[in-house]
Design a protein around this motif. Structure first.
Motif, short mmCIF file in Angstrom:
data_model
loop_
_atom_site.label_atom_id
_atom_site.label_comp_id
_atom_site.label_asym_id
_atom_site.label_seq_id
_atom_site.Cartn_x
_atom_site.Cartn_y
_atom_site.Cartn_z
N LYS A 273 0.82 -1.21 0.00
CA LYS A 273 0.00 0.00 0.00
C LYS A 273 0.85 1.26 0.00
N LYS A 274 1.84 1.32 0.90
CA LYS A 274 2.72 2.49 0.97
C LYS A 274 4.07 2.07 1.51
N VAL A 275 5.08 2.86 1.18
CA VAL A 275 6.45 2.55 1.59
C VAL A 275 6.59 2.71 3.11
N GLY A 276 7.31 1.77 3.72
CA GLY A 276 7.55 1.86 5.16
C GLY A 276 7.58 0.50 5.81
N GLU A 277 7.84 0.50 7.13
CA GLU A 277 7.89 -0.74 7.91
C GLU A 277 6.73 -0.79 8.89
N ALA A 278 6.24 -1.99 9.13
CA ALA A 278 5.19 -2.20 10.11
C ALA A 278 5.28 -3.65 10.59
N ASP A 279 4.49 -3.99 11.58
CA ASP A 279 4.51 -5.34 12.14
C ASP A 279 3.14 -6.00 12.00
N ILE A 280 3.16 -7.28 11.65
CA ILE A 280 1.95 -8.10 11.75
C ILE A 280 1.92 -8.63 13.18
N LYS A 281 0.87 -8.33 13.90
CA LYS A 281 0.70 -8.88 15.24
C LYS A 281 -0.10 -10.17 15.15
N VAL A 282 0.46 -11.23 15.71
CA VAL A 282 -0.16 -12.54 15.63
C VAL A 282 -0.43 -13.05 17.05
N ALA A 283 -1.67 -13.47 17.29
CA ALA A 283 -2.03 -14.05 18.59
C ALA A 283 -2.68 -15.40 18.34
N TYR A 284 -2.30 -16.42 19.15
CA TYR A 284 -2.91 -17.74 18.98
C TYR A 284 -3.09 -18.40 20.34
#
Length: 307
Positions: A273-284
């Motif tokens: 979608k756009k340039v940059g860094e982010a985190d996928i948060k995963v919960a299980y």
């Protein structure tokens, strides 16, 4: 039994000591037989995507103070999302610029309003437009759930949040994007007609006529025909579990996962979608471990190298 009771009374030591020890050993053995869940996404610690260069209004010649313009490159009649959005909002609000009244077709306006009847539909259209342009750079997420423990895990749930720099969609939306076609902007077409009318040179007139024909044939300069979807991205669906993607958030559910087994969830797609860094948060979590385990994986979107 009487002898054991007498011994217990005389020595003040309970004869059930061995029984307690046995119960303790059984509990320790039971503790070892527990599920051990962990998740793997695309066999990587980080996911990278490339954001392609989106269309910009860099090949337009401004003709007058009213910002009427014409496309100077007949082969690439590009357009910005912002200009289209503003035009669409004006059309929905019945605002036609005075300088374009004589150049706007009522038939084109009616067709436009039929495709985009309200602002909510406009937002959906712009989102799909941008996503369709970035589809070729999408990544299919392969989420693998492992159980390395000594017991079966039951009622397993996995939740994933959509990072801000990507779109996360399911197979239905992916198929919908593959059939996406652009909508012609009546105001853009009117500006072209007006600009062409003002050009005295016959040579320039012919050039802009050509540009106009290309534009009208291709909507907003992007092909209306179906896009080819890479077959490798479409994988069989395992009916033993379900997955749901809503507003980018992913929910996975699995009834049970036997010890030493793994299962792979597919047909979930990530589009830059756009340039940059982010985190996928995963919960299980599962029935045996109701407290959710939370982790994350980095998603980086890089700009396309145009050199």
């Amino acid at each position: 039994l009487l002898n054991q009771l007498r011994t217990a009374v005389i020595t003040d030591e309970p004869f059930v000591t061995d029984c307690k020890k046995l119960a303790s050993n059984e509990k320790e053995e039971t503790d070892k037989k527990r599920p051990n869940l962990w998740i793997e996404i695309n066999d990587a610690d980080e996911i990278q995507l490339i954001l392609p260069k989106l269309p910009v209004l860099d090949n337009v010649e401004y003709m007058d103070e009213n910002m009427s313009f014409a496309v100077t490159d007949p082969d690439v009649p590009e357009m910005t999302f912002e200009l289209f959005e503003q035009d669409a909002r004006d059309i929905l609000n019945h605002k036609i610029p005075n300088d374009l009244e004589n150049w706007v077709s009522e038939k084109e306006l009616a067709a436009f309003k039929k495709r985009i009847p309200d602002i909510e539909e406009l937002e959906t259209y712009l989102r799909k437009w941008k996503m369709s342009l970035c589809m070729e750079n999408a990544v299919e997420l392969k989420i693998t759930l492992h159980n390395d423990g000594k017991a079966m895990a039951e009622e397993i749930y996995v939740d994933m949040d959509e990072p801000e720099n990507v779109w996360v969609i399911d197979e239905d939306e992916w198929e919908s994007l593959s059939k996406f076609s652009t909508i012609s902007d009546p105001f853009h077409a009117a500006r072209q007609k007006k600009a062409i009318h003002k050009i005295p040179s016959l040579e320039m007139q012919n050039a802009f006529d050509c540009a106009s024909r290309v534009f009208l044939a291709s909507g907003l300069a992007y092909p209306s025909e179906l896009m080819n979807v890479p077959v490798s991205l479409l994988t069989p669906f395992n009916k033993d579990f379900y997955r749901r993607v809503e507003d980018g958030d992913v929910v996975l559910h699995l009834d049970k996962l036997l010890q030493g087994r793994m299962v792979e969830f597919k047909k979930i797609y990530m589009i830059p979608k756009k340039v940059g860094e982010a985190d996928i948060k995963v919960a299980y979590q599962c029935r045996q471990f109701p407290d959710a385990v939370v982790g994350k994986i980095k998603v980086e979107v890089l700009a396309e190298d145009t050199e």
